[in-house]
Structure formats: C-alpha cells, structure tokens
Design a protein around this motif. Structure first.
Motif, PDB file in Angstrom:
ATOM      1  N   ASP A 127      61.406  98.056  25.590  1.00  0.00           N
ATOM      2  CA  ASP A 127      60.765  99.175  26.278  1.00  0.00           C
ATOM      3  C   ASP A 127      61.603  99.543  27.503  1.00  0.00           C
ATOM      4  OD1 ASP A 127      59.128 100.706  28.074  1.00  0.00           O
ATOM      5  OD2 ASP A 127      57.362 100.040  26.972  1.00  0.00           O
TER       6      ASP A 127
ATOM      7  N   GLY B  87      54.440  90.265  25.978  1.00  0.00           N
ATOM      8  CA  GLY B  87      53.736  90.837  27.130  1.00  0.00           C
ATOM      9  C   GLY B  87      53.863  89.936  28.343  1.00  0.00           C
TER      10      GLY B  87
ATOM     11  N   GLU C 272      57.579  90.281  13.598  1.00  0.00           N
ATOM     12  CA  GLU C 272      57.897  90.950  14.871  1.00  0.00           C
ATOM     13  C   GLU C 272      56.752  90.810  15.866  1.00  0.00           C
ATOM     14  OE1 GLU C 272      60.855  94.523  14.909  1.00  0.00           O
ATOM     15  OE2 GLU C 272      59.386  94.910  13.353  1.00  0.00           O
ATOM     16  N   ARG C 273      57.089  90.494  17.107  1.00  0.00           N
ATOM     17  CA  ARG C 273      56.089  90.318  18.158  1.00  0.00           C
ATOM     18  C   ARG C 273      56.570  90.989  19.446  1.00  0.00           C
ATOM     19  NH1 ARG C 273      52.671  85.153  17.334  1.00  0.00           N
ATOM     20  NH2 ARG C 273      53.066  84.624  15.147  1.00  0.00           N
ATOM     21  N   MET C 274      55.641  91.741  20.059  1.00  0.00           N
ATOM     22  CA  MET C 274      55.909  92.374  21.349  1.00  0.00           C
ATOM     23  C   MET C 274      55.531  91.388  22.446  1.00  0.00           C
ATOM     24  SD  MET C 274      56.756  95.172  23.059  1.00  0.00           S
ATOM     25  CE  MET C 274      56.351  96.195  24.482  1.00  0.00           C
TER      26      MET C 274
ATOM     27  N   GLY D 237      58.101  93.204  27.491  1.00  0.00           N
ATOM     28  CA  GLY D 237      58.551  94.520  27.041  1.00  0.00           C
ATOM     29  C   GLY D 237      59.549  94.466  25.908  1.00  0.00           C
TER      30      GLY D 237
ATOM     31  N   THR E 155      60.628  93.313  22.026  1.00  0.00           N
ATOM     32  CA  THR E 155      60.086  92.965  20.712  1.00  0.00           C
ATOM     33  C   THR E 155      61.066  92.031  20.029  1.00  0.00           C
ATOM     34  OG1 THR E 155      58.950  95.096  20.500  1.00  0.00           O
ATOM     35  CG2 THR E 155      59.298  93.842  18.488  1.00  0.00           C
TER      36      THR E 155
ATOM     37  N   SER F  43      59.880  83.668  16.304  1.00  0.00           N
ATOM     38  CA  SER F  43      59.287  84.640  17.223  1.00  0.00           C
ATOM     39  C   SER F  43      57.979  84.119  17.798  1.00  0.00           C
ATOM     40  CB  SER F  43      59.058  85.972  16.499  1.00  0.00           C
ATOM     41  OG  SER F  43      58.241  85.799  15.355  1.00  0.00           O
TER      42      SER F  43
ATOM     43  N   GLU G  23      57.022  83.813  21.798  1.00  0.00           N
ATOM     44  CA  GLU G  23      55.813  84.362  22.404  1.00  0.00           C
ATOM     45  C   GLU G  23      55.045  83.287  23.171  1.00  0.00           C
ATOM     46  OE1 GLU G  23      52.499  87.495  20.924  1.00  0.00           O
ATOM     47  OE2 GLU G  23      52.583  85.623  19.783  1.00  0.00           O
TER      48      GLU G  23
ATOM     49  N   SER H  66      60.411  98.431  31.012  1.00  0.00           N
ATOM     50  CA  SER H  66      59.872  97.070  31.073  1.00  0.00           C
ATOM     51  C   SER H  66      60.721  96.149  31.938  1.00  0.00           C
ATOM     52  CB  SER H  66      59.792  96.491  29.659  1.00  0.00           C
ATOM     53  OG  SER H  66      61.100  96.317  29.128  1.00  0.00           O
TER      54      SER H  66
END
Length: 469
Positions: free
Chosen positions: A412, A376, A372-374, A383, A385, A439, A443, A415
């Motif tokens: 989020d 940015g 899992e990666r948020m 925002g 994941t 993922s 990113e 976001s």
C-alpha cells in the motif's frame, strides 16, 4: 553506447502470397550474381506482391500533465487557496504490424501498444480500423491484434526462421519516422543474439537492413516473401540506424499465435525447475568442451521436471532435439518454441562424455497454496501483502521460478511498509532471527511488539539486513 532503442518496422505483404502459384513460394537455390544483368535485378516484384500486409499501428493514451511547475507544492497551493488542476493530454505513438491471417490477425510488438487506451490499425490502402488485443506479453515483447475488415486482407506467410543463415538477403518494411511506408534491404548479420533488450527474452536475429524509429512491430522478410522476424530493436547512439537491428524470430511468433488462437489469456513458457549460466572458456576447458557454448546447469529444484529427468548441477546442455544451444537464452528459446505438452531431447555433456535426456515440458505448478495475507498493525510490514512462493506465483510475478520462501506481492503506497522502503518481489528471509517459512508465520510474527525489528530480505538476488524501531 547510450542504451538501445526499440523501434517499429512496418511490413507490407499481399494476399497474392497465399496463392500456391506465387513464384516467391518456390524454394530457390542460393547463388551469387554472375553478370551485370543479374546485378541489376530488382526487389520491386517481391515488394509489390507483399506490401499490402504491412500496417501502421496507432496507440493512443491519456496522460496527466501539471499545469504549473508549482502544482503539488503545499505552500503555493495554500497561498492560492486551492489545488491547481492537472491537464489531461492525449499521446499518440506510431508503430507497425504484420497481417498474418486474411481474417485480420495482426502481429506487432507489445511495447508499441503498451499502456494504450485506444488502438487503431491503418492498412496500406489508407483504411483505418479499431482493433482488440487478443494476447500480449511484455517478456517476449509480442502482441496479437484483431481487426474486422469484413473482407479477406493481404497476409504474409510465416516462414521457418531456423532455416535462415548468416548472409541471407532480407527486406525490412516499415514506417520510419512517420515518413511513409519504406523498404530497406540487407542481410542476416547474426543469429541467436542475446542481451539485446531489458526483457528476459534473449534470442534475436541480427540484420543490417536499416531499422529506425517507427519500425517496431514490422516485418523482416526473406526472398520468398515470408515473414522470418518481427523487427524490434536497434543499437544506436543518436536514434538512427547504425546497421545493427534485431528481430524476434518467426518460429517464436508461430507459438505465440497458436496460444492466441487457443484463446489463452496469457502466454506461458515451459517450467523445467533448473537455472543455468553461460559457459565460460575456463568452464569449457574443465568440462572438455571444444569451445565455450551451451547452458551450464547451476541449480536443480528438488522433485522438479529437470531433477526427475536426471539433470544435475555441473552438466552442460549443448543441444535441444539436435539443434545446438549457444547460451542459456538459446536454451529457453528452444524450449519455448517446442511448446507446452511436448517432450524434448537434451544433449548433455558431463565429465567428457555426452548423453541424451528426455524432458517433458509442463506449466509452472503451484506446489504450495499462496495464502496471500495483508499485514496490519504497526509493524514495519504493515500495509504489505505477503504470499507463499511457488513456481506458479514466481512466474506470474516475473521472478525466477526456482526461488522459494515468502514474498511481498503488493505494498500500500501510504503504508508503513511503503515508507520504510519495502517493495513487491522482496523475499522475507528472517525476522528477529526467526526464519520465515510461510505467510501465516509472517502474519503471526508481525503481530508481536519486540521493540526492535531485525529484518533480512532478498531483493534481486542480494541479501539486505535492516533494523527498525
């Protein structure tokens, strides 16, 4: 029809049922009344023997209510110089439950206790007890509660719901509309009913015994005083009983109780790595079936349990361990009640011939790390994941376990991703013509600045293409 309403049924049973000399524990031949005396027979002795095992379940939850219709409006809040406070209110819902163990184990519907801050159980004699939730599952709409009465309680024996037939007499015991414990009688109107509720469970007993608001979680009982179902839903236009009620079969309740007794934190269905469709009349004719029934295999996951067992697209599963399968939901029910760790025998038809396949039932595996990666930065995905889909993660997210790719697990609320409409469970298929396979790829791609973003996602099985600047 305005949709279906779920309701609560209160089942009333007594500790006397546990006695081996109980007359209701004896299997009796099914006969029609042949005299006026037989027509005057009463259910009263059976109800008297069982009513103590039916309980009321009170679920309390706190909700926030705005004190003014203008609360939240910036103009009025600025005009009055302060934010208008909200008001907390306590809501109480009433349902039913069935004591299935003298130690205080109670079975009810999950929707009866869903979102509750406090749950109380009231016995038929008026005593009330706090309880704890041992296990619950919104997909099956079942919950197991535990109360400590410090003495043995009346309990209802769980019967074999596979032994019932259409036309069998049944009793439903509950507290409709909060008027008090009520007993209604009827017959089994149908079996293996699906497409009854909004959940993904589709194998219900249908009855014409009156079920009304307040009956959810109560018992459907046979003439031996055994629990054969948990009353769950009705079809109704005006909110009252129209003689079309539905109950979760007792054999599924047994499996759910076993998971609770083991201390499982969640209930898990077997994973077989295949998806199915209903058999239409055209498909039945093409495959040489005498009628449209069974589960048509439409997809098999490579290296999954079904593929290794020899199941292939185009085949039709017609039975599990010799029990006929009416539709794909019935197949899921039979596999679930067989239980994890067991092996079942599937009857499979293909090209006019039938064969048997042995299929082991296992839990959904995590075939690749979810990682899992948020996200940015300032991309459209900022925002969100994201994670790598596997059968295990798909099961946890209530998605089809055969889906693959990179999925959004959370967004989020303030976001960029939220403002652009991305949602949990969206599968990111491609970005600017590049397929998203992990993922980490997502990113890395989100950190670039192409100026224009061409995004393709899959939502609820449909492909959606969007452009963002």
């Amino acid at each position: 029809m305005q949709g279906l309403l779920r309701f609560a049924a209160v089942s009333v049973l007594s500790f006397a049922l546990l006695s081996p000399v109980s007359v209701f524990a004896q299997e009796a031949a099914k006969v029609l009344p042949r005299s006026q005396a037989e027509m005057q027979l009463s259910f009263a002795p059976l109800v008297r023997e069982t009513h103590g095992a039916v309980v009321n379940v009170y679920a309390e939850r706190m909700v926030q209510r705005r004190m003014s219709p203008f609360a939240g409006d910036p103009f009025f809040e600025q005009f009055f110089g302060q934010r208008m406070p909200n008001r907390s209110e306590k809501q109480t819902s009433l349902g039913s439950g069935v004591i299935v163990d003298p130690n205080g184990v109670v079975v009810t519907n999950n929707h009866v206790i869903g979102g509750a801050d406090e749950i109380k159980v009231a016995l038929a004699d008026g005593r009330e007890f706090p309880c704890k939730v041992v296990l619950k599952d919104d997909r099956l709409d079942l919950a197991v509660l535990k109360i400590d009465a410090r003495e043995p309680l009346p309990a209802l024996k769980i019967g074999n719901s596979d032994a019932i037939e259409v036309g069998d007499l049944v009793l439903a015991i509950g507290n409709p509309f909060g008027v008090g414990q009520t007993v209604t009688s009827g017959i089994v109107s149908g079996l293996a009913r699906n497409q009854v509720t909004e959940g993904d469970f589709g194998f219900f007993i249908q009855t014409d015994a009156a079920i009304n608001p307040g009956n959810s979680g109560g018992a459907l009982m046979n003439m031996n005083g055994e629990l054969i179902g948990i009353n769950t839903a009705i079809f109704s236009k005006g909110g009252g009983s129209n003689g079309v009620g539905f109950a979760i079969p007792a054999n599924l309740v047994k499996v759910f109780l076993a998971a609770a007794e083991r201390g499982d934190v969640s209930f898990e269905r077997p994973y077989i790595g295949a998806s199915f469709d209903a058999v239409t009349s055209d498909v039945a004719e093409a495959l040489g079936l005498d009628r449209p029934r069974g589960a048509l295999v439409v997809r098999v996951v490579e290296d999954g349990p079904a593929a290794k067992a020899g199941l292939r697209p185009g085949q039709v599963v017609t039975a599990v361990n010799g029990v006929p399968v009416e539709h794909p939901d019935a197949l899921g029910y039979r596999l679930t009640t067989a239980g994890l760790g067991s092996s079942v025998t599937l009857a499979v038809k293909e090209n006019g011939s039938e064969k048997e396949i042995s299929l082991p039932l296992t839990a959904a595996p995590e075939t690749r790390p979810r990682d899992e990666r948020m996200i940015g930065g300032h991309s459209p995905f900022a925002g969100a994941t994201v994670a790598n889909l596997s059968p295990r993660l798909a099961y946890e997210l209530h998605m089809r376990t055969e889906v693959t790719g990179v999925v959004i697990t959370a967004v989020d609320g303030s976001s960029i991703a939220a403002r652009l409409g991305f949602q949990p469970h969206d599968i990111i298929v491609a970005v600017n013509g590049t397929d998203i396979t992990s993922s980490a790829d997502m990113e890395t791609l989100a950190a670039t600045d192409p100026g224009i973003w061409r995004v393709e996602i899959e939502r609820d099985g449909e492909r959606i293409r969007q452009f963002f600047r």
